[in-house]
Scaffold this active site. Sequence first.
Site, mmCIF file in Angstrom:
data_model
loop_
_atom_site.group_PDB
_atom_site.id
_atom_site.type_symbol
_atom_site.label_atom_id
_atom_site.label_comp_id
_atom_site.label_asym_id
_atom_site.label_seq_id
_atom_site.Cartn_x
_atom_site.Cartn_y
_atom_site.Cartn_z
ATOM 1 N N ALA A 64 0.851 -1.184 0.000
ATOM 2 C CA ALA A 64 0.000 0.000 0.000
ATOM 3 C C ALA A 64 0.890 1.239 0.000
ATOM 4 O O ALA A 64 2.017 1.192 0.484
ATOM 5 C CB ALA A 64 -0.870 0.002 1.255
ATOM 6 N N GLU A 125 4.365 -5.471 7.032
ATOM 7 C CA GLU A 125 3.474 -4.563 7.765
ATOM 8 C C GLU A 125 3.870 -4.410 9.237
ATOM 9 O O GLU A 125 3.766 -3.321 9.806
ATOM 10 C CB GLU A 125 2.030 -5.084 7.692
ATOM 11 C CG GLU A 125 1.352 -4.860 6.341
ATOM 12 C CD GLU A 125 1.645 -5.956 5.338
ATOM 13 O OE1 GLU A 125 0.966 -5.991 4.289
ATOM 14 O OE2 GLU A 125 2.564 -6.755 5.559
HETATM 15 N N1 T1G Z 1 4.567 3.567 -0.022
HETATM 16 C C1 T1G Z 1 5.012 4.779 -0.432
HETATM 17 N N2 T1G Z 1 6.288 5.028 -0.885
HETATM 18 C C2 T1G Z 1 7.100 3.983 -0.928
HETATM 19 C C3 T1G Z 1 6.707 2.680 -0.518
HETATM 20 C C4 T1G Z 1 5.369 2.488 -0.056
HETATM 21 N N3 T1G Z 1 4.904 1.297 0.320
HETATM 22 N N4 T1G Z 1 7.778 1.866 -0.668
HETATM 23 C C5 T1G Z 1 8.770 2.625 -1.165
HETATM 24 N N5 T1G Z 1 8.381 3.884 -1.316
HETATM 25 C C6 T1G Z 1 9.174 4.995 -1.849
HETATM 26 C C7 T1G Z 1 10.348 5.384 -0.954
HETATM 27 O O1 T1G Z 1 9.957 6.285 0.027
HETATM 28 C C8 T1G Z 1 11.305 6.004 -1.955
HETATM 29 O O2 T1G Z 1 10.837 7.279 -2.232
HETATM 30 C C9 T1G Z 1 11.097 5.156 -3.201
HETATM 31 O O3 T1G Z 1 9.793 4.539 -3.042
HETATM 32 C C10 T1G Z 1 12.128 4.082 -3.382
HETATM 33 O O4 T1G Z 1 12.208 3.343 -2.203
HETATM 34 C C11 T1G Z 1 -2.647 -3.480 2.545
HETATM 35 C C12 T1G Z 1 -1.435 -2.187 4.705
HETATM 36 C C13 T1G Z 1 10.303 -1.512 -1.272
HETATM 37 C C14 T1G Z 1 12.172 -2.492 -0.032
HETATM 38 O O5 T1G Z 1 6.265 -1.686 4.016
HETATM 39 O O6 T1G Z 1 10.599 -1.365 2.411
HETATM 40 O O7 T1G Z 1 0.789 -2.942 2.155
HETATM 41 O O8 T1G Z 1 12.695 8.540 -1.328
HETATM 42 O O9 T1G Z 1 14.480 4.195 -1.595
HETATM 43 O O10 T1G Z 1 15.931 0.838 -0.960
HETATM 44 O O11 T1G Z 1 -1.816 -5.114 3.940
HETATM 45 O O12 T1G Z 1 11.130 1.016 0.030
HETATM 46 O O13 T1G Z 1 12.607 8.044 -3.750
HETATM 47 O O14 T1G Z 1 10.963 9.648 -2.704
HETATM 48 O O15 T1G Z 1 13.297 2.494 -0.182
HETATM 49 O O16 T1G Z 1 15.146 -0.253 -3.117
HETATM 50 C C15 T1G Z 1 3.877 -2.567 3.051
HETATM 51 C C16 T1G Z 1 8.025 -0.321 2.231
HETATM 52 C C17 T1G Z 1 2.995 -1.372 3.126
HETATM 53 C C18 T1G Z 1 7.380 -1.622 1.918
HETATM 54 C C19 T1G Z 1 12.541 -0.629 -1.669
HETATM 55 N N6 T1G Z 1 5.064 -2.266 2.253
HETATM 56 N N7 T1G Z 1 9.123 -0.044 1.307
HETATM 57 O O17 T1G Z 1 13.727 -0.261 -1.051
HETATM 58 O O18 T1G Z 1 14.158 1.860 -2.422
HETATM 59 S S1 T1G Z 1 1.631 -1.682 4.182
HETATM 60 C C20 T1G Z 1 6.183 -1.849 2.829
HETATM 61 C C21 T1G Z 1 10.341 -0.603 1.506
HETATM 62 C C22 T1G Z 1 0.580 -2.644 3.267
HETATM 63 C C23 T1G Z 1 -1.416 -4.047 3.171
HETATM 64 C C24 T1G Z 1 -0.632 -3.133 4.000
HETATM 65 C C25 T1G Z 1 11.418 -0.220 0.546
HETATM 66 C C26 T1G Z 1 11.555 -1.229 -0.605
HETATM 67 P P1 T1G Z 1 11.820 8.425 -2.522
HETATM 68 P P2 T1G Z 1 13.600 3.022 -1.517
HETATM 69 P P3 T1G Z 1 14.852 0.520 -1.916
#
Ligand code: T1G
Length: 717
Positions: A64, A125
């Site tokens: 998300a 999450e």
């Molecule tokens: N939402 C918004 N922005 C995100 C994002 C996310 N989920 N994931 C990454 N970004 C942005 C980040 O801020 C950065 O932005 C750019 O993307 C590149 O990321 C319904 C409720 C995926 C392992 O927890 O762990 O789903 O700085 O620099 O090092 O049940 O990002 O360039 O402006 O980190 O290669 C669950 C969170 C959500 C994953 C990539 N998902 N993201 O790492 O690149 S909750 C997460 C990460 C959910 C459901 C529930 C990492 C990555 P900017 P980056 P990276």
Amino acid sequence: MNDEVVSYEIRERVGIITLRNPPVNALAPGMREGIIDLVKAANENPAVDAIVLTGAGRNFIAGADIRQFGKTRAVTSRTSAAAIEASEKPVVAAMDGYCLGGGLEHALACHHRIATPAARLGLPEIKLGIIPAGGGTQRLPRLIGAAAALDMILSGRQAGADEALALGLIDEIATGDLVAFAAGVARRIALERPLRKTSALTAWRTADREKPEIIEMARQAAARKKSPLKAPGYAIELVAASLSVDVDAGIALEHDRFSELEDSDEAKALRYAFFAEKTAGKIPGIAKPPAGDGVRSAAVVGGGTMGSGIAIAFADAGIPVKMLEATPEALKRGMERIRSTYDARIRRKRLTPAQMQERLARIEPASRYESIGDCDAVIEAVFERVDLKMDIFGKLDVVMKPGALLLTNSSAIDINVMARATKRPGSVAGAHFFAPANVMKLCEIVAGDATTIDTLGRAAAMGRALGKISVVAGSCDGFAANRSRAPLVTEMMLLLEEGALPWQIDKVMMDFGYPMGPFAVSDLSGLDVSYDTRKRRAAADPDYRKLHVPDRLVEMGRHGQKNGAGWYRYENNDRTPRPDAVVNQVIADIAREFGIPQREFTDEEILHRLLFASVNEACKIVDEGKSFRASDIDAMWLNGFGFPRHRGGLMYWADGIGAPAILYQVQAWHERYGKRWKPSPLLARVAGENGRLREAVAPETAFLPSLVPQPSTHSTK
Ligand code: T1G
């Protein structure tokens, strides 16, 4: 349907749904709606037999969009996932790169899952203080079993394609073009019925119902961990429910628990921490350095505790590293340190002997400066002696190739001192690791007056390539990280003189969420280490406030865990800290000797004395431009000092109390204790505007002209 984020095409009777939100295809508004509309359209289209769901670029869906949390969402993942599963035509998930959170939950609702060898699958999450909300807690146990599901949900870790295949999380690993491969599979299973709906799977459920110990063991492990978060307990409750109630009831319960957690203080703080760390690596005025410009080979000068830890960090990241030492004996000791670190990992089953050999093969012992000249970066990690470091930088200036990064791991010495020992001060910067360097995630990138933006950008990228959180600071005494923490240490020592006890202060900090109290940490690192630093400071600054209690303990030979007595006493190699009446006596003696009145302290006063001192100093650091943003300080405390993550960080926590209240208290302590509590002008400004400390940025004029920051974009509503 918003075709900016969703596109659709039909290839030989297969409908291809592609989601697009670069760089990681986080589920932005319009995406879920698009999935629902297109699955419906494909089902109603006689020219389509099957559907493929995929992500544009090198990622499937990284979950998300975290920026959307706390906002109303028209459609949730559980609805769009349900639409996929209810499709009468098979839906094949085609996953490359990150397939996380809501992304994996959509894949779980598909009838077949294909991944590339580079795919990374997980439900992270829990790291955001929430639980999966798209049916993951109900579908994952049905697909891979309750035990494996609990492991993935409670750890939040990522599984690679091979492991995912072994778990049954995916059905096949793609070869060649992913979408073409997936479309072929979709055609192959197009007419197979009934469709393989994850919610209808029973094999694991039936088996797991006979093993109540799976849930019980998870509950016991969670109880031992004492997490401050509700999410782990809810995750276990939901996986347990997946064994007893039907999928709709399970998903309804999941939704209730998620809605409660989404707006919790802990979840908001963890979201803030996520973005604070992402922003910390950004250097105003420059985009991320081009990927190819990274450090592909490195050298470390010094094989001591820090040098060998840094060498391990490079080897772990797959980067060949040369470790240079002055004598064969020292080199031998350095390599032994590295081997024993890897041996310990093997003993803890965190590494295989083969992996150890692979990493050792990347570490080359070196005894001549000439042999490291071709490395892209060199990090000096020797004793904190100015003369020694200047000599080394002089030598590096001669041997290192043009464009190489000349970095120092110094934690206190002015970067400009090392830069002046070279003819290329622009290439000199600090890369300050925290002990143990192969474990702690913080890498403080320190700018000297002549350090170029390019050097800072490449050094920060190097830190990220090592899996570190790179945070930029300006050169000053203690740089940004240690300087912001030093007042906390001073206050904790002075509180002793006024009557508080080490174990009381440690209890306050552990109740606050620290894994260990500051006095127990001091015993671990050794009281004698900071004693020398204090002696140097007292010699340099006649106004320096001596810390009588720790000085006296060191002079009594109490160096900490390493010799069985420090702030605590330790018995027979047992690391359990035990309060020691000898320390009480030392404190009482000093209070009498220096005529310091003793009194009782509330836990809240202790907490505020320690943390307000650092908040005030952090404001000074940002105001002087030695840090771009207050949120950078938070990223440092979370990754360098073990600040409890569910509290967001020092400045985020301070906002929970409010700048006006903090200023009021700091002013009172300024009157009582004098200049060490002089309020920071920035703190006064933010208090005056009733603003947020975490959003404070360095004034335009303060930082190196070419590095003035832009206001931070993220805030947690
Ligand atoms: N939402 C918004 N922005 C995100 C994002 C996310 N989920 N994931 C990454 N970004 C942005 C980040 O801020 C950065 O932005 C750019 O993307 C590149 O990321 C319904 C409720 C995926 C392992 O927890 O762990 O789903 O700085 O620099 O090092 O049940 O990002 O360039 O402006 O980190 O290669 C669950 C969170 C959500 C994953 C990539 N998902 N993201 O790492 O690149 S909750 C997460 C990460 C959910 C459901 C529930 C990492 C990555 P900017 P980056 P990276």
